[in-house]
Design a protein around this motif. Structure first.
Motif, PDB file in Angstrom:
ATOM      1  N   ASP A 121       0.847  -1.196   0.000  1.00  0.00           N
ATOM      2  CA  ASP A 121       0.000   0.000   0.000  1.00  0.00           C
ATOM      3  C   ASP A 121       0.882   1.245   0.000  1.00  0.00           C
ATOM      4  N   LEU A 122       0.801   2.007  -1.089  1.00  0.00           N
ATOM      5  CA  LEU A 122       1.649   3.195  -1.241  1.00  0.00           C
ATOM      6  C   LEU A 122       0.961   4.475  -0.757  1.00  0.00           C
ATOM      7  N   THR A 123      -0.276   4.385  -0.258  1.00  0.00           N
ATOM      8  CA  THR A 123      -0.956   5.623   0.140  1.00  0.00           C
ATOM      9  C   THR A 123      -0.240   6.351   1.290  1.00  0.00           C
ATOM     10  N   PRO A 124       0.428   5.640   2.228  1.00  0.00           N
ATOM     11  CA  PRO A 124       1.159   6.421   3.249  1.00  0.00           C
ATOM     12  C   PRO A 124       2.342   7.196   2.651  1.00  0.00           C
ATOM     13  N   VAL A 125       2.901   6.682   1.561  1.00  0.00           N
ATOM     14  CA  VAL A 125       3.965   7.419   0.865  1.00  0.00           C
ATOM     15  C   VAL A 125       3.383   8.693   0.260  1.00  0.00           C
ATOM     16  N   MET A 126       2.236   8.553  -0.414  1.00  0.00           N
ATOM     17  CA  MET A 126       1.583   9.718  -1.032  1.00  0.00           C
ATOM     18  C   MET A 126       1.222  10.771   0.009  1.00  0.00           C
ATOM     19  N   GLY A 127       0.908  10.315   1.202  1.00  0.00           N
ATOM     20  CA  GLY A 127       0.493  11.221   2.271  1.00  0.00           C
ATOM     21  C   GLY A 127       1.648  11.878   3.000  1.00  0.00           C
ATOM     22  N   ASP A 128       2.888  11.579   2.589  1.00  0.00           N
ATOM     23  CA  ASP A 128       4.075  12.134   3.244  1.00  0.00           C
ATOM     24  C   ASP A 128       4.788  13.066   2.255  1.00  0.00           C
ATOM     25  N   PRO A 129       4.585  14.372   2.391  1.00  0.00           N
ATOM     26  CA  PRO A 129       5.154  15.290   1.384  1.00  0.00           C
ATOM     27  C   PRO A 129       6.667  15.202   1.267  1.00  0.00           C
ATOM     28  N   ARG A 130       7.360  14.901   2.379  1.00  0.00           N
ATOM     29  CA  ARG A 130       8.823  14.774   2.300  1.00  0.00           C
ATOM     30  C   ARG A 130       9.205  13.586   1.438  1.00  0.00           C
ATOM     31  N   ALA A 131       8.491  12.479   1.602  1.00  0.00           N
ATOM     32  CA  ALA A 131       8.766  11.289   0.796  1.00  0.00           C
ATOM     33  C   ALA A 131       8.468  11.546  -0.676  1.00  0.00           C
ATOM     34  N   MET A 132       7.361  12.221  -0.941  1.00  0.00           N
ATOM     35  CA  MET A 132       7.004  12.509  -2.333  1.00  0.00           C
ATOM     36  C   MET A 132       8.051  13.414  -2.979  1.00  0.00           C
ATOM     37  N   GLN A 133       8.548  14.368  -2.217  1.00  0.00           N
ATOM     38  CA  GLN A 133       9.583  15.253  -2.749  1.00  0.00           C
ATOM     39  C   GLN A 133      10.859  14.462  -3.054  1.00  0.00           C
ATOM     40  N   PHE A 134      11.217  13.573  -2.154  1.00  0.00           N
ATOM     41  CA  PHE A 134      12.409  12.739  -2.349  1.00  0.00           C
ATOM     42  C   PHE A 134      12.259  11.862  -3.600  1.00  0.00           C
ATOM     43  N   ILE A 135      11.087  11.264  -3.765  1.00  0.00           N
ATOM     44  CA  ILE A 135      10.828  10.409  -4.933  1.00  0.00           C
ATOM     45  C   ILE A 135      10.873  11.238  -6.221  1.00  0.00           C
ATOM     46  N   THR A 136      10.194  12.384  -6.204  1.00  0.00           N
ATOM     47  CA  THR A 136      10.156  13.232  -7.399  1.00  0.00           C
ATOM     48  C   THR A 136      11.566  13.665  -7.788  1.00  0.00           C
ATOM     49  N   GLU A 137      12.355  14.070  -6.807  1.00  0.00           N
ATOM     50  CA  GLU A 137      13.722  14.522  -7.100  1.00  0.00           C
ATOM     51  C   GLU A 137      14.581  13.378  -7.628  1.00  0.00           C
ATOM     52  N   THR A 138      14.450  12.212  -7.023  1.00  0.00           N
ATOM     53  CA  THR A 138      15.276  11.075  -7.437  1.00  0.00           C
ATOM     54  C   THR A 138      14.918  10.623  -8.849  1.00  0.00           C
ATOM     55  N   LEU A 139      13.624  10.463  -9.112  1.00  0.00           N
ATOM     56  CA  LEU A 139      13.217   9.980 -10.439  1.00  0.00           C
ATOM     57  C   LEU A 139      13.441  11.054 -11.509  1.00  0.00           C
ATOM     58  N   SER A 140      13.235  12.314 -11.155  1.00  0.00           N
ATOM     59  CA  SER A 140      13.506  13.393 -12.110  1.00  0.00           C
ATOM     60  C   SER A 140      14.988  13.424 -12.461  1.00  0.00           C
ATOM     61  N   GLY A 141      15.837  13.265 -11.474  1.00  0.00           N
ATOM     62  CA  GLY A 141      17.275  13.259 -11.731  1.00  0.00           C
ATOM     63  C   GLY A 141      17.673  12.118 -12.642  1.00  0.00           C
ATOM     64  N   HIS A 142      17.106  10.953 -12.376  1.00  0.00           N
ATOM     65  CA  HIS A 142      17.399   9.790 -13.211  1.00  0.00           C
ATOM     66  C   HIS A 142      16.967  10.037 -14.655  1.00  0.00           C
ATOM     67  N   LEU A 143      15.767  10.568 -14.834  1.00  0.00           N
ATOM     68  CA  LEU A 143      15.232  10.760 -16.195  1.00  0.00           C
ATOM     69  C   LEU A 143      15.880  11.957 -16.902  1.00  0.00           C
ATOM     70  N   SER A 144      16.274  12.939 -16.142  1.00  0.00           N
ATOM     71  CA  SER A 144      16.984  14.083 -16.728  1.00  0.00           C
ATOM     72  C   SER A 144      18.300  13.616 -17.357  1.00  0.00           C
ATOM     73  N   ALA A 145      18.999  12.721 -16.662  1.00  0.00           N
ATOM     74  CA  ALA A 145      20.270  12.216 -17.183  1.00  0.00           C
ATOM     75  C   ALA A 145      20.063  11.420 -18.481  1.00  0.00           C
ATOM     76  N   LEU A 146      18.866  10.876 -18.652  1.00  0.00           N
ATOM     77  CA  LEU A 146      18.552  10.121 -19.877  1.00  0.00           C
ATOM     78  C   LEU A 146      17.973  11.037 -20.956  1.00  0.00           C
ATOM     79  N   ARG A 147      17.957  12.321 -20.699  1.00  0.00           N
ATOM     80  CA  ARG A 147      17.464  13.330 -21.659  1.00  0.00           C
ATOM     81  C   ARG A 147      16.048  12.999 -22.139  1.00  0.00           C
ATOM     82  N   VAL A 148      15.192  12.709 -21.157  1.00  0.00           N
ATOM     83  CA  VAL A 148      13.787  12.404 -21.472  1.00  0.00           C
ATOM     84  C   VAL A 148      13.053  13.691 -21.846  1.00  0.00           C
TER      85      VAL A 148
END
Lengths: 171, 171
Positions: free
Chosen positions: B22-49
């Motif tokens: 169940d990922l809803t507690p992750v969605m409900g944690d703004p710090r976690a969502m920010q960490f996920i967004t930054e990590t995945l954005s960084g990964h995809l930025s390096a791939l020039r998406v």
């Protein structure tokens, strides 16, 4: 920014006589999405919103960036059977038949100030159901917020009295 | 950040012997969502998406903030019958039966570098279907990106050869 210029009209969809407002070109325009996120975040920030409950599934697309901008919890309100237990649910009427929305029972805190977000206000059935679920958890619905409002359907009349109803684009 | 500490295990859901994550507690944690967004954005930025295609509907929740961060178009890949015409679609197998995903025919440009994003990689059926639709539009799938990967289901084997597969949390 002229958002209506980005919304594509699809005549006779999903049935004859209906003009469907296709928001996918808006989603595909990062400048438009940034403008929407900033505008709706500013509106909800002024209302001191503490959590954002978004309605499955296009509400997720507009709601998630707003929750990120406001640094507040994102709560999904989902169609029946999509969330794991424990949940509470409520039925609401569609044009043909009944639909059901659900929310996790521990999703919100008592007294928490919540905005219910969806892409489009039509008859107001799903937003009213979402607001009801938020209130049943003991939280306070301070706004129902939409990108688009179909004013001729009078959806506002189906939303709870005394709650802010906000939209950026009206038809 | 320990994301697994936020993911709630729901035993015997949706059926006996299955542990639902169940990922809803992750969605409900703004710090976690920010960490996920930054990590995945960084990964995809390096791939020039250049565009992000997210899968209905939990992929929307994680995908929309990434598209906003990368300032790239957000493209919804939706369940059958949810997008207005014209669309293309593809069927894929579920444990019981067949499901269908669709994408708007003008959603992507020829040669555009696209990431397909979803919350969770299980058997890979929906991500493979999403990648197929992106490729059918003439765009290039450079990554399939997930928050969670259920490694014991070997979903990677069902994804196209030679494409980046990335997840932040593995079970």
């Amino acid at each position: 920014m002229d958002l209506k210029a980005l919304i594509r009209d699809v005549p006779d969809y999903p049935s004859e006589g209906i003009i469907y407002r296709d928001l996918t070109p808006v989603m595909g325009d990062p400048r438009a999405m940034q403008f929407i996120t900033e505008t709706l975040s500013g509106h909800l920030s002024a209302l001191r919103v503490e959590a954002l409950a978004a309605i499955d599934s296009r509400g997720f697309i507009f709601g998630a960036p707003i929750a990120a901008t406001l640094d507040i919890p994102f709560i999904p309100i989902r169609k029946a059977g999509k969330l794991p237990p424990p949940v509470i649910g409520t039925d609401y009427s569609l044009e043909y038949g009944i639909a059901r929305l659900e929310i996790g029972t521990s999703a919100l805190d008592d007294g928490q100030r919540v905005a219910v977000v969806d892409d489009l206000l039509a008859t107001g059935g799903s937003a009213a159901a979402g607001a009801k679920l938020v209130a049943e958890l003991g939280a306070v619905v301070v706004s129902t917020t939409f990108l688009v409002e179909l004013q001729f359907l009078n959806g506002r009349l189906n939303l709870p009295d005394g709650i802010d109803v906000y939209s950026m684009v009206q038809y």
